[in-house]
Design a protein around this motif. Structure first.
Motif, mmCIF file in Angstrom:
data_model
loop_
_atom_site.group_PDB
_atom_site.id
_atom_site.type_symbol
_atom_site.label_atom_id
_atom_site.label_comp_id
_atom_site.label_asym_id
_atom_site.label_seq_id
_atom_site.Cartn_x
_atom_site.Cartn_y
_atom_site.Cartn_z
ATOM 1 N N ARG A 1 5.907 9.504 -10.105
ATOM 2 C CA ARG A 1 5.750 10.827 -10.719
ATOM 3 C C ARG A 1 4.606 10.811 -11.733
ATOM 4 O O ARG A 1 3.796 11.726 -11.786
ATOM 5 N N TRP A 2 4.526 9.754 -12.531
ATOM 6 C CA TRP A 2 3.489 9.633 -13.550
ATOM 7 C C TRP A 2 2.113 9.546 -12.902
ATOM 8 O O TRP A 2 1.167 10.186 -13.351
ATOM 9 N N LEU A 3 2.005 8.746 -11.837
ATOM 10 C CA LEU A 3 0.724 8.635 -11.132
ATOM 11 C C LEU A 3 0.299 9.975 -10.546
ATOM 12 O O LEU A 3 -0.881 10.339 -10.599
ATOM 13 N N ALA A 4 1.239 10.719 -9.987
ATOM 14 C CA ALA A 4 0.912 12.025 -9.423
ATOM 15 C C ALA A 4 0.373 12.959 -10.510
ATOM 16 O O ALA A 4 -0.574 13.713 -10.280
ATOM 17 N N ALA A 5 0.948 12.880 -11.693
ATOM 18 C CA ALA A 5 0.533 13.752 -12.798
ATOM 19 C C ALA A 5 -0.787 13.306 -13.432
ATOM 20 O O ALA A 5 -1.509 14.118 -14.000
ATOM 21 N N HIS A 6 -1.111 12.014 -13.359
ATOM 22 C CA HIS A 6 -2.265 11.481 -14.088
ATOM 23 C C HIS A 6 -3.355 10.905 -13.186
ATOM 24 O O HIS A 6 -4.284 10.260 -13.678
ATOM 25 N N ALA A 7 -3.272 11.141 -11.895
ATOM 26 C CA ALA A 7 -4.226 10.564 -10.942
ATOM 27 C C ALA A 7 -5.674 10.874 -11.295
ATOM 28 O O ALA A 7 -6.559 10.052 -11.088
ATOM 29 N N LEU B 1 0.856 -1.171 0.000
ATOM 30 C CA LEU B 1 0.000 0.000 0.000
ATOM 31 C C LEU B 1 0.897 1.228 0.000
ATOM 32 O O LEU B 1 1.869 1.296 0.759
ATOM 33 N N THR B 2 0.593 2.195 -0.864
ATOM 34 C CA THR B 2 1.397 3.407 -0.924
ATOM 35 C C THR B 2 0.493 4.607 -1.165
ATOM 36 O O THR B 2 -0.624 4.465 -1.637
ATOM 37 N N ARG B 3 1.002 5.750 -0.845
ATOM 38 C CA ARG B 3 0.282 7.001 -1.087
ATOM 39 C C ARG B 3 1.126 7.828 -2.041
ATOM 40 O O ARG B 3 2.326 7.998 -1.851
ATOM 41 N N VAL B 4 0.466 8.353 -3.074
ATOM 42 C CA VAL B 4 1.095 9.294 -4.001
ATOM 43 C C VAL B 4 0.232 10.541 -3.952
ATOM 44 O O VAL B 4 -0.933 10.503 -4.369
ATOM 45 N N GLY B 5 0.774 11.609 -3.404
ATOM 46 C CA GLY B 5 -0.045 12.793 -3.167
ATOM 47 C C GLY B 5 -1.127 12.437 -2.164
ATOM 48 O O GLY B 5 -0.847 11.902 -1.106
ATOM 49 N N GLU B 6 -2.366 12.711 -2.510
ATOM 50 C CA GLU B 6 -3.495 12.390 -1.635
ATOM 51 C C GLU B 6 -4.106 11.026 -1.947
ATOM 52 O O GLU B 6 -5.018 10.584 -1.263
#
Length: 124
Positions: free
Chosen positions: A94-100, A13-18
């Motif tokens: 980084r990609w997930l943060a940009a495309h969430a 389990l991880t958090r990227v941004g919110e």
């Protein structure tokens, strides 16, 4: 002879941004049948009170991005049209943060609701 059809998975389990994400893969050190690749299942999670929603990465938009070369994420498509993400963990984060928030990147969620002990089915 009793057959054990259970699949043992490792979950991270991880958090990227919110946003929360769940990465499932074969249990570390588990034997994988010959000619099979130990792949990852990737889900976006939302937890609100007693409800947990899981949405898996939607293959079609991801495949379209990989085919068109517009993903901005290192990927390859094999002969069977499987998308293989070859990015490092940092690149993927980084990609997930940009495309969430990209529409359709994740499939419609499945929602699970925690039941109170009194609501649980009685074991037989």
């Amino acid at each position: 002879e009793e057959r054990d059809d259970r699949t043992r998975l490792s979950a991270r389990l991880t958090r990227v941004g919110e946003q929360l994400y769940l990465d499932l893969s074969p249990l570390d050190g588990a034997d994988v049948a010959p000619l099979l690749l130990p792949v990852h299942g990737f889900y976006r999670l939302e937890l609100q009170g007693d409800e947990l929603s899981l949405a898996d990465l939607n293959y079609e938009p991801l495949e379209r991005l990989a085919r068109d070369g517009g993903a901005g994420l290192p990927m390859a498509i094999d002969a069977r049209k499987n998308v293989v993400i070859t990015a490092s963990t940092a690149e993927l984060r980084r990609w997930l943060a940009a495309h969430a928030g990209d529409e359709g990147l994740f499939a419609a969620p499945t929602t699970l609701r925690r039941m109170a002990a009194a609501d649980s089915p009685t074991p037989r």
